[in-house]
Design a protein around this motif. Structure first.
Motif, PDB file in Angstrom:
ATOM      1  N   SER A   4      57.949  86.206  57.441  1.00 40.75           N
ATOM      2  CA  SER A   4      58.743  85.074  56.981  1.00 40.75           C
ATOM      3  C   SER A   4      60.219  85.450  57.026  1.00 40.75           C
ATOM      4  O   SER A   4      60.576  86.584  57.336  1.00 40.75           O
ATOM      5  N   ALA A   5      61.076  84.484  56.722  1.00 40.74           N
ATOM      6  CA  ALA A   5      62.515  84.723  56.649  1.00 40.74           C
ATOM      7  C   ALA A   5      62.985  84.501  55.218  1.00 40.74           C
ATOM      8  O   ALA A   5      62.527  83.570  54.548  1.00 40.74           O
ATOM      9  N   PHE A   6      63.896  85.346  54.767  1.00 42.32           N
ATOM     10  CA  PHE A   6      64.434  85.261  53.413  1.00 42.32           C
ATOM     11  C   PHE A   6      65.955  85.357  53.487  1.00 42.32           C
ATOM     12  O   PHE A   6      66.495  86.360  53.964  1.00 42.32           O
ATOM     13  N   SER A   7      66.648  84.323  53.030  1.00 39.97           N
ATOM     14  CA  SER A   7      68.107  84.329  53.022  1.00 39.97           C
ATOM     15  C   SER A   7      68.637  84.441  51.603  1.00 39.97           C
ATOM     16  O   SER A   7      68.288  83.632  50.736  1.00 39.97           O
ATOM     17  N   VAL A   8      69.474  85.450  51.379  1.00 42.47           N
ATOM     18  CA  VAL A   8      70.178  85.571  50.111  1.00 42.47           C
ATOM     19  C   VAL A   8      71.374  84.616  50.085  1.00 42.47           C
ATOM     20  O   VAL A   8      71.939  84.351  49.036  1.00 42.47           O
ATOM     21  N   VAL A   9      71.755  84.095  51.244  1.00 41.83           N
ATOM     22  CA  VAL A   9      72.898  83.195  51.416  1.00 41.83           C
ATOM     23  C   VAL A   9      74.169  83.885  50.900  1.00 41.83           C
ATOM     24  O   VAL A   9      74.949  83.316  50.144  1.00 41.83           O
ATOM     25  N   ASP A  10      74.369  85.119  51.337  1.00 37.77           N
ATOM     26  CA  ASP A  10      75.532  85.889  50.926  1.00 37.77           C
ATOM     27  C   ASP A  10      76.741  85.538  51.793  1.00 37.77           C
ATOM     28  O   ASP A  10      76.598  85.067  52.925  1.00 37.77           O
ATOM     29  N   VAL A  11      77.932  85.755  51.227  1.00 33.63           N
ATOM     30  CA  VAL A  11      79.176  85.611  51.971  1.00 33.63           C
ATOM     31  C   VAL A  11      80.041  86.843  51.722  1.00 33.63           C
ATOM     32  O   VAL A  11      79.805  87.613  50.792  1.00 33.63           O
ATOM     33  N   ASP A  12      81.048  87.015  52.561  1.00 35.11           N
ATOM     34  CA  ASP A  12      81.968  88.141  52.439  1.00 35.11           C
ATOM     35  C   ASP A  12      82.728  88.031  51.108  1.00 35.11           C
ATOM     36  O   ASP A  12      83.430  87.044  50.879  1.00 35.11           O
ATOM     37  N   PRO A  13      82.612  89.026  50.221  1.00 37.65           N
ATOM     38  CA  PRO A  13      83.312  88.934  48.933  1.00 37.65           C
ATOM     39  C   PRO A  13      84.828  88.934  49.071  1.00 37.65           C
ATOM     40  O   PRO A  13      85.537  88.555  48.140  1.00 37.65           O
TER      41      PRO A  13
END
Length: 334
Positions: A4-13
């Protein structure tokens, strides 16, 4: 074993990718996962910091549902201490109906200090709040009469119930090993993010064995494990992205990863995470073969973190597509 795919939906701090539309990228990930034959797409809930910019998974999952027809859609996790459980039950019941019964429901108690501070929740109460909120959430989804903790609230029943009864399949995420028997005894599936907590596959396998030893007889529970994955011709690009991701996790108070790095600072490097087996990079055939190690220790579902550390969308798309195709065609283990 499923992929499966799992996204934390992170962005560059540091704001370096402010031009990017991470929600559009998650929708693209969902479409790629469906086209690639993956089993599910999961998203994380986070608040007030760039380690994750999905404060409302039901909204994002509903958008993913409009772009897909087959792949299951999950939250990993809904942070129960932050929310009124009756409202969560209403929202996720609607998502299950909008997806035609494709929702996977993952729950957890939270671990980012800023998030507790932002909601005014004392971390010392999180276990008690989690247990109570989970009880109310599941009862509400089952159509039982429930009552809010607010003064003057009256007993109610949901007027929208999920397709999947008595409730969508339940996962509980665990960061500390002592919680594993609790999850097992209630017959819930187990979600683990081992790069942040354990030293290697041997320790992970020991945790999975402990979980299975405590499961009630006949329980149909699963073990899902998050792993950073990249299948393509540029593994060094993925390694650089993973290093950015790890540095961002430390900067945004990812408590369990911070504790792991404090015990052994070399775990802060992408090279160490890859050497431990918790990141698998290379050509699609190599990655598919590398994932066999998870099958051997009893993992039922690999939650591939494909979109990490600012990795370019075209790299993510190709990685999901190519690994999905190779994974689906691989022969069964002998």
């Amino acid at each position: 074993m499923e992929l499966s795919a799992f996204s934390v939906v992170d962005v560059d701090p540091h704001g370096g990718d402010a031009h990017r539309d991470r929600y559009a990228e998650v929708l693209d990930l969902a479409e790629s996962a469906e086209a690639g034959g993956l089993s599910a797409v999961w998203v994380a809930e986070h608040h007030f910091q760039p380690g994750g910019v999905c404060p409302s998974p039901p909204v994002l999952l509903a958008a993913c549902a409009a772009r897909t027809r087959r792949v299951r859609l999950g939250v990993l996790v809904s942070v129960l201490p932050f929310h009124r459980p009756i409202e969560l039950a209403e929202q996720y019941a609607m998502v299950d109906r909008l997806t035609g019964g494709r929702l996977n429901l993952g729950v957890g108690s939270g671990y980012i200090p800023l998030e507790f501070e932002g909601f005014g929740v004392d971390p010392a109460t999180k276990r008690e709040r989690f247990d109570h909120h989970l009880e109310v959430l599941l009862a509400a989804l089952d159509g039982q009469e429930v009552r809010s903790d607010e003064p003057g609230a009256v007993p109610v029943r949901l007027n929208v119930l999920p397709v999947q009864r008595p409730h969508p399949p339940l996962w509980i995420a665990v960061q500390r090993r002592e919680a594993i028997p609790f999850v097992a005894r209630r017959g819930a599936s187990l979600a683990l993010v081992p790069y942040a907590t354990v030293s290697g596959l041997e320790e992970l396998g020991s945790e999975i064995a402990e979980y299975r030893a405590h499961l009630p007889a006949g329980a149909r529970a699963r073990v899902s494990v998050a792993v950073h994955l990249y299948a393509g011709p540029n593994p060094d690009v993925a390694r650089a992205a993973l290093q950015r991701y790890l540095e961002a996790r430390l900067a945004t108070q990812s408590v369990h990863f911070q504790e792991k790095v404090k015990r052994d600072p070399h775990h802060a490097t992408a090279a160490s995470i890859e050497a431990s087996g918790f990141a698998v990079f290379g050509a699609a055939a190599q990655v598919a073969e590398g994932l066999r190690a998870y099958e051997r220790i009893g993992v039922d579902e690999v939650l591939g973190i494909f979109d990490f550390g600012g990795l370019a969308p075209d790299e993510v798309r190709r990685s999901v597509r190519d690994l999905g195709a190779k994974f689906a065609r691989r022969p069964a283990p002998t």
